[in-house]
Write an enzyme that holds these catalytic residues in place. Structure first.
Site, mmCIF file in Angstrom:
data_model
loop_
_atom_site.group_PDB
_atom_site.id
_atom_site.type_symbol
_atom_site.label_atom_id
_atom_site.label_comp_id
_atom_site.label_asym_id
_atom_site.label_seq_id
_atom_site.Cartn_x
_atom_site.Cartn_y
_atom_site.Cartn_z
ATOM 1 N N HIS A 142 20.839 -26.381 -32.944
ATOM 2 C CA HIS A 142 19.695 -26.686 -31.576
ATOM 3 C C HIS A 142 17.750 -26.659 -31.606
ATOM 4 C CE1 HIS A 142 21.038 -22.049 -30.859
ATOM 5 N NE2 HIS A 142 19.633 -22.483 -30.064
ATOM 6 N N ASP A 173 25.755 -25.215 -36.634
ATOM 7 C CA ASP A 173 24.540 -24.688 -35.953
ATOM 8 C C ASP A 173 22.868 -24.434 -36.712
ATOM 9 O OD1 ASP A 173 22.570 -24.176 -33.467
ATOM 10 O OD2 ASP A 173 23.398 -23.637 -32.890
ATOM 11 N N SER A 251 16.539 -17.805 -31.089
ATOM 12 C CA SER A 251 17.210 -19.198 -31.877
ATOM 13 C C SER A 251 17.094 -18.919 -32.749
ATOM 14 C CB SER A 251 17.902 -20.492 -31.234
ATOM 15 O OG SER A 251 18.743 -19.577 -30.296
#
Length: 575
Positions: A142, A173, A251
């Site tokens: 992402h 992901d 992230s």
């Protein structure tokens, strides 16, 4: 007046004495000085520090000052030792991160699914990543989804280097980046992937969260290990819950345990306090191994069955399960799976690859830990076989089933690709996808058409490459006046031929050789047009709405290829 003054002095004297006593014995004051990694990491530590404090408090007025100071000095020595251990672990994590964790800058553009011929506005985002062997960088999918430009900056450098996305797996992901610049790799070290951490083990999350530009390190402990919904890919895979803060920007950064990577930070729980999730190393290794073996992302396998628990004694008895047997009941089978040819609905799956399945659908993971058997399935390589033991009509059978990734009838995501569309007579035809439904807003489940939502979440494909083709909207013109209410209905047939997918619908309309064009829709609705009039109107409608092409690039390439093949076959026939 004099009496009141004497009482006031006595009152102040009592307050002073109680304050000194509280200073020496207050559990809250002493506990505030204790490091979190020693005093709060386990019930044993809490018990050890609470008992002397309670004893101290109980004997405040009788204990001698010397013995009280001695007990306090022992506690201070213990705190210093534990603080030193925590400081050493923190220092180790920071040292590893300095030469391996990077900051990622992404420019991305997402398509509009309501207006599939154009994109939404460009946006910028930031994330983290870390270096692994082979001069590669691991980050979250992402972080670089729908990217048009990616830059990477290493710690302590003002220079940003251009990066290329080598492989990306949206279900897990994860993404792999590569950088050609030799300057970037000078002084960079790779991190090694470790094992799944045990419960209550400490991890350090390293990255570049919002609120600053420099690297950040936060500490937490492992709370649980279990399959979790991956928000980005909308899939269920193993994840590790930790109590370290994971904020936007974290992230893609590593969670370090000791001197190895325990996982990749990727999401947190909305509304929860310090509840974050990291992708565990088995999922990371599966992704990397697939990329190394095939050169691209291969996906995660599925057996293609839906099961229900067998925890009720009555249902186990009805399906002739003995007291030693445990398993789950098959309720639905994907027609495109290998299991559809071998297994039957209402078979009871007893074991997977020799591992017994509990009545709740779980299998052993580690000592006193269990996990759903879907995890074992997902860790298989594509086209690998599994030995499945089932109970069918009271008899046990063993079957070898080939596992592979299975695509749903309605795709749950379509990152890094443009949506397909076809326009004819002002009717915009698109395949139904969840990203299309997401255009209805955050509460899309309640605001989008109920029929489309139910099909997106529950229907299974019956044939390969099947799509649900719908009319997303009607671009108004004289040719389609009165048909505007047919939007959001599924197209089932074109001139009596059942529609397989959008490409098939495009071919049926483009190659129509009849005077009239008839489309059968949901609810028995019918769309009928004079074919030649509709073709002429199409070009005018496109010009009026400033749409460059009547079909998306993928369909245009397909049409050109078909035209070339047709021309070649005609020339061969003439010769």
């Amino acid at each position: 007046m004099l009496l009141r003054s004497i009482r006031t002095v006595e009152h102040l004297r009592r307050i002073s004495a109680s304050s000194v006593s509280a200073y020496l014995t207050s559990p809250s004051l002493v506990s505030r000085a204790l490091p979190t990694d020693s005093a709060l990491s386990s019930p044993i530590s809490r018990l050890y520090y609470s008992n002397p404090l309670n004893e101290n408090h109980r004997h405040t007025t009788t204990s001698s000052p010397v013995s009280s100071r001695w007990r306090i000095s022992i506690r201070h020595m213990s705190r210093r030792r534990n603080a030193a251990k925590g400081s050493a672990a923190y220092s180790s994590a920071v040292d590893l991160a300095m030469d391996s964790v990077v900051k990622i800058f992404t420019v991305s553009t997402s398509p509009s699914y309501f207006l599939p011929w154009q994109n939404k506005s460009q946006r910028e985002s930031m994330g983290s990543g870390f270096v692994i062997s082979g001069r590669r960088i691991i980050t979250n999918a992402h972080v670089v989804a729908d990217h048009s430009f990616v830059l990477v900056r290493k710690h302590g450098s003002p220079i940003k280097h251009r990066a290329k996305v080598e492989a990306i797996g949206h279900e897990c992901d994860l993404a792999v980046l590569v950088i050609d610049s030799e300057v970037f790799w000078e002084g960079m070290n790779s991190l090694e992937l470790g094992d799944i951490p045990l419960l209550r083990e400490e991890v350090f999350v390293v990255g570049y969260p919002q609120g600053g530009d420099n690297i950040s390190v936060t500490k937490g402990v492992v709370s649980r290990v279990e399959p979790t919904q991956y928000v980005h890919g909308a899939t269920q895979l193993m994840a590790i819950q930790i109590d370290a803060a994971i904020n936007p920007g974290n992230s893609g950064g590593p969670a370090i345990m000791g001197n190895k990577v325990a996982g990749v930070a990727f999401q947190n729980l909305a509304g929860g306090e310090n509840i974050g999730y990291i992708i565990p190393t088995p999922v990371i290794k599966h992704f990397i191994n697939g990329v190394e073996e095939s050169g691209k992302y291969t996906g995660f396998c599925s057996m293609g069955v839906s099961c229900q628990p067998m925890e009720n004694a009555q249902i186990r008895s009805i399906y002739q399960m003995s007291s030693e047997m445990t398993g789950v009941l098959i309720s639905k089978i994907n027609p495109l799976s290998d299991a559809h040819k071998i297994l039957n609905k209402e078979d009871v799956i007893l074991a997977f690859d020799g591992v017994p399945i509990g009545n709740d659908g779980t299998v052993p993971l580690r000592k006193k830990e269990r996990i759903t058997f879907d995890h074992m399935v997902s860790m298989k390589k594509p086209n690998e076989t599994a030995l499945v033991k089932v109970l069918r009509e009271g008899k046990e059978h063993e079957f070898c089933i080939t596992l592979r990734p299975l695509q749903p009838l309605v795709p749950v995501h379509q990152f890094d690709q443009l949506p397909s569309y076809y326009i004819f007579a002002g009717f915009v035809f698109v395949p139904l996808t969840q990203p299309y439904l997401h255009e209805y807003g955050e509460d899309w489940y309640n605001t989008c058409p109920r029929r489309l939502c139910e099909r997106a979440l529950r229907d299974l494909p019956e044939k390969s490459n099947q799509q649900l083709v719908i009319i997303s909207q009607v671009l108004m013109d004289d040719i389609n006046t009165g048909f505007e209410r047919l939007a959001e209905l599924q197209v089932k047939k074109v001139n009596g031929v059942e529609v397989d997918n959008l490409r098939h619908l495009c071919q049926l309309i483009e190659n129509c050789d009849t005077e009239n064009l008839k489309l059968d829709l949901d609810d028995g609705r019918v769309l009928a047009l004079k074919y030649q009039d509709a073709r002429l109107a199409t070009s005018l409608i496109l010009k009026r709405h400033r749409i460059a092409s009547a079909m998306s690039s993928d369909l245009l390439i397909e049409q050109n290829n078909l035209a070339t093949e047709l021309a070649a076959s005609c020339s061969t026939a003439v010769v």
